[in-house]
Design a protein around this motif. Structure first.
Motif, PDB file in Angstrom:
ATOM      1  N   THR A   1      12.658  18.616  16.221  1.00 17.25           N
ATOM      2  CA  THR A   1      13.593  18.727  17.328  1.00 17.25           C
ATOM      3  C   THR A   1      13.969  20.281  17.104  1.00 17.25           C
ATOM      4  O   THR A   1      13.987  20.768  18.158  1.00 17.25           O
ATOM      5  N   GLU A   2      14.582  20.290  16.178  1.00 15.16           N
ATOM      6  CA  GLU A   2      15.027  22.104  15.841  1.00 15.16           C
ATOM      7  C   GLU A   2      14.099  22.818  16.189  1.00 15.16           C
ATOM      8  O   GLU A   2      14.718  23.526  17.088  1.00 15.16           O
ATOM      9  N   LEU A   3      13.139  22.084  15.291  1.00 14.67           N
ATOM     10  CA  LEU A   3      11.982  23.240  15.577  1.00 14.67           C
ATOM     11  C   LEU A   3      11.348  23.939  17.027  1.00 14.67           C
ATOM     12  O   LEU A   3      11.608  25.476  17.138  1.00 14.67           O
ATOM     13  N   ARG A   4      11.725  22.828  17.491  1.00 20.92           N
ATOM     14  CA  ARG A   4      10.759  22.829  18.873  1.00 20.92           C
ATOM     15  C   ARG A   4      12.139  23.519  19.654  1.00 20.92           C
ATOM     16  O   ARG A   4      11.590  24.765  20.667  1.00 20.92           O
ATOM     17  N   LYS A   5      13.070  23.755  19.453  1.00 21.75           N
ATOM     18  CA  LYS A   5      14.319  24.372  20.028  1.00 21.75           C
ATOM     19  C   LYS A   5      14.347  25.272  19.217  1.00 21.75           C
ATOM     20  O   LYS A   5      14.798  26.819  20.289  1.00 21.75           O
TER      21      LYS A   5
ATOM     22  N   GLU B   1      12.079  27.741  18.540  1.00 17.99           N
ATOM     23  CA  GLU B   1      10.900  28.112  18.981  1.00 17.99           C
ATOM     24  C   GLU B   1      10.965  28.157  20.500  1.00 17.99           C
ATOM     25  O   GLU B   1      10.582  29.819  20.861  1.00 17.99           O
ATOM     26  N   LYS B   2      11.719  27.479  21.124  1.00 18.97           N
ATOM     27  CA  LYS B   2      12.463  28.262  22.591  1.00 18.97           C
ATOM     28  C   LYS B   2      13.394  28.983  22.548  1.00 18.97           C
ATOM     29  O   LYS B   2      13.359  28.985  24.352  1.00 18.97           O
ATOM     30  N   SER B   3      13.934  29.121  22.090  1.00 17.80           N
ATOM     31  CA  SER B   3      15.200  29.766  22.273  1.00 17.80           C
ATOM     32  C   SER B   3      14.537  31.771  22.096  1.00 17.80           C
ATOM     33  O   SER B   3      13.852  32.017  21.537  1.00 17.80           O
ATOM     34  N   LYS B   4      16.017  32.239  23.114  1.00 17.90           N
ATOM     35  CA  LYS B   4      15.925  33.295  23.431  1.00 17.90           C
ATOM     36  C   LYS B   4      16.383  34.500  22.523  1.00 17.90           C
ATOM     37  O   LYS B   4      16.543  35.400  21.824  1.00 17.90           O
ATOM     38  N   ASP B   5      17.272  33.455  21.975  1.00 14.57           N
ATOM     39  CA  ASP B   5      18.220  33.719  20.139  1.00 14.57           C
ATOM     40  C   ASP B   5      16.862  34.242  19.126  1.00 14.57           C
ATOM     41  O   ASP B   5      17.177  33.603  18.307  1.00 14.57           O
ATOM     42  N   TYR B   6      16.872  35.178  19.341  1.00 13.84           N
ATOM     43  CA  TYR B   6      16.075  36.272  18.295  1.00 13.84           C
ATOM     44  C   TYR B   6      16.816  36.223  16.808  1.00 13.84           C
ATOM     45  O   TYR B   6      15.854  36.218  16.719  1.00 13.84           O
TER      46      TYR B   6
ATOM     47  N   THR C   1       4.905  26.959   9.029  1.00 17.06           N
ATOM     48  CA  THR C   1       5.738  27.322  10.229  1.00 17.06           C
ATOM     49  C   THR C   1       6.870  29.033   9.905  1.00 17.06           C
ATOM     50  O   THR C   1       6.494  29.170  10.815  1.00 17.06           O
ATOM     51  N   ALA C   2       6.929  28.936   8.870  1.00 18.39           N
ATOM     52  CA  ALA C   2       7.776  30.563   8.548  1.00 18.39           C
ATOM     53  C   ALA C   2       6.962  31.379   9.511  1.00 18.39           C
ATOM     54  O   ALA C   2       7.260  32.601  10.141  1.00 18.39           O
ATOM     55  N   GLN C   3       5.266  31.355   9.222  1.00 17.71           N
ATOM     56  CA  GLN C   3       4.591  32.271   9.522  1.00 17.71           C
ATOM     57  C   GLN C   3       4.377  32.855  10.961  1.00 17.71           C
ATOM     58  O   GLN C   3       4.616  32.826  11.563  1.00 17.71           O
ATOM     59  N   SER C   4       4.053  31.379  11.431  1.00 18.53           N
ATOM     60  CA  SER C   4       3.782  31.163  13.028  1.00 18.53           C
ATOM     61  C   SER C   4       5.344  31.853  13.585  1.00 18.53           C
ATOM     62  O   SER C   4       4.985  32.869  14.660  1.00 18.53           O
ATOM     63  N   LEU C   5       6.473  31.588  13.100  1.00 16.78           N
ATOM     64  CA  LEU C   5       8.096  32.670  14.373  1.00 16.78           C
ATOM     65  C   LEU C   5       8.000  34.003  13.710  1.00 16.78           C
ATOM     66  O   LEU C   5       8.258  34.747  14.631  1.00 16.78           O
ATOM     67  N   TYR C   6       7.094  33.838  12.396  1.00 19.05           N
ATOM     68  CA  TYR C   6       7.277  35.594  12.051  1.00 19.05           C
ATOM     69  C   TYR C   6       6.494  36.440  12.922  1.00 19.05           C
ATOM     70  O   TYR C   6       6.974  37.382  13.824  1.00 19.05           O
ATOM     71  N   GLU C   7       5.170  35.850  13.234  1.00 21.82           N
ATOM     72  CA  GLU C   7       4.245  36.396  14.372  1.00 21.82           C
ATOM     73  C   GLU C   7       5.262  36.107  15.847  1.00 21.82           C
ATOM     74  O   GLU C   7       4.371  37.592  16.448  1.00 21.82           O
ATOM     75  N   SER C   8       5.778  35.464  16.393  1.00 17.68           N
ATOM     76  CA  SER C   8       6.258  35.457  17.757  1.00 17.68           C
ATOM     77  C   SER C   8       7.303  36.453  17.698  1.00 17.68           C
ATOM     78  O   SER C   8       7.985  36.089  19.014  1.00 17.68           O
ATOM     79  N   LEU C   9       7.311  37.199  17.123  1.00 16.82           N
ATOM     80  CA  LEU C   9       8.631  38.134  16.674  1.00 16.82           C
ATOM     81  C   LEU C   9       8.552  39.197  16.725  1.00 16.82           C
ATOM     82  O   LEU C   9       8.702  40.639  16.297  1.00 16.82           O
TER      83      LEU C   9
END
Length: 300
Positions: free
Chosen positions: A21-25, A27-32, A50-58
């Motif tokens: 739930t925390e991860l989904r929030k 991922e959708k957050s605009k608080d970069y 998980t870390a790599q996916s989030l880094y790529e989105s940034l």
């Protein structure tokens, strides 16, 4: 006990659900900033996927800022930690292309070479990546001769060369065991040329002598003498270069056998040679007499 196990299982499910739930929030957050902090947290916890996916989105958010380089740095290592060495090597190279003047450039150059080494397969398989690892690591050492990674780089090269040497030896041994003695002899001599500093080079020379002997032994009669002479020649070279080798007595046995075989061949060939000489002499005499007869007839 069963109730306790059920409680533990339920607790694990609740925690996992909470994390998801925390991860989904996140991922959708605009608080970069929060997303970056969470990505770094996952990296520290070794949750590299998980870390790599989030880094790529940034990437697009922080590209061009001072935070982009450390983000990409961790991103590269995520693939490495996940043992995806093909992808990791590609990312390390991209890091160099994007940040050529970075203080981490030397490390990245080493890591892209090291990824080829990590892709080096077991000895029986194709060793293309092992060869690439040697080349890439040698290039790194040439480019950064004062780096503290040079010693490790030299060790990698040595380990790769040992693997290639072992594969080449296995091939030569296979030729010998299958009875392809000429190919075996050539392969053992090739090992000596390719690995002149090997501590097994006297063994390779010995096997070349043995293979040449077997090749001569299985040859047709007319070819045996010259091929036994190759054994003698190879042994003489062995004696010059490996005079103190523990294999010298064994090599000398093949040399002695070859010399004795050459002597036997010469003895068996001698009567035939004398007979051939008599035939040639008789033919020459007959030809001379015929010429004389013709000349006399012509002069009458």
């Amino acid at each position: 006990m069963q109730k306790f196990s059920f409680f533990i299982s339920l607790l694990v499910i609740v925690i996992a659900s909470s994390c998801n739930t925390e991860l989904r929030k996140i991922e959708k957050s605009k608080d970069y900033e929060a997303k970056l902090a969470y990505a770094n947290k996952m990296y520290e916890k070794k949750k590299y996927m998980t870390a790599q996916s989030l880094y790529e989105s940034l990437f697009q958010v922080y590209k061009g800022t001072e935070k982009y380089e450390p983000i990409y740095y961790n991103y590269c290592y995520c693939s490495y930690k996940l043992k995806d060495y093909v992808q990791a090597g590609f990312y390390f190279k991209n890091y160099l292309d994007n940040f050529p003047n970075s203080p981490r450039a030397v490390e990245m150059d080493y890591m892209q070479a090291y990824c080829y080494y990590k892709q080096s397969p077991k000895i029986p398989l194709d060793q293309a990546n092992t060869i690439k690892a040697i080349s890439a690591m040698q290039t790194f050492i040439n480019n950064y001769p004062t780096s503290d990674k040079v010693a490790e780089g030299n060790l990698v090269i040595e380990l790769c060369r040992q693997k290639l040497e072992k594969k080449e030896y296995n091939n030569a041994e296979l030729y010998y065991n299958l009875g392809y003695y000429k190919a075996a002899a050539i392969s053992f001599k090739s090992l000596m040329r390719n690995y002149p500093d090997s501590d097994k080079s006297d063994g390779y020379k010995y096997m070349a002598i043995k293979a040449y002997y077997k090749y001569a032994e299985h040859s047709i009669w007319d070819k045996q003498k010259e091929r036994y002479e190759d054994v003698v020649s190879e042994y003489m070279d062995f004696a010059d270069h490996y005079s103190s080798s523990r294999l010298k007595p064994d090599a000398e046995k093949w040399y002695t056998l070859a010399k004795n075989n050459i002597k036997d061949i010469d003895n068996l060939s001698a009567p035939v040679s004398k007979k051939q000489e008599r035939k040639k002499a008789k033919a020459a005499k007959n030809a001379k007499e015929t010429n004389n007869t013709l000349n006399n007839i012509n002069n009458q």
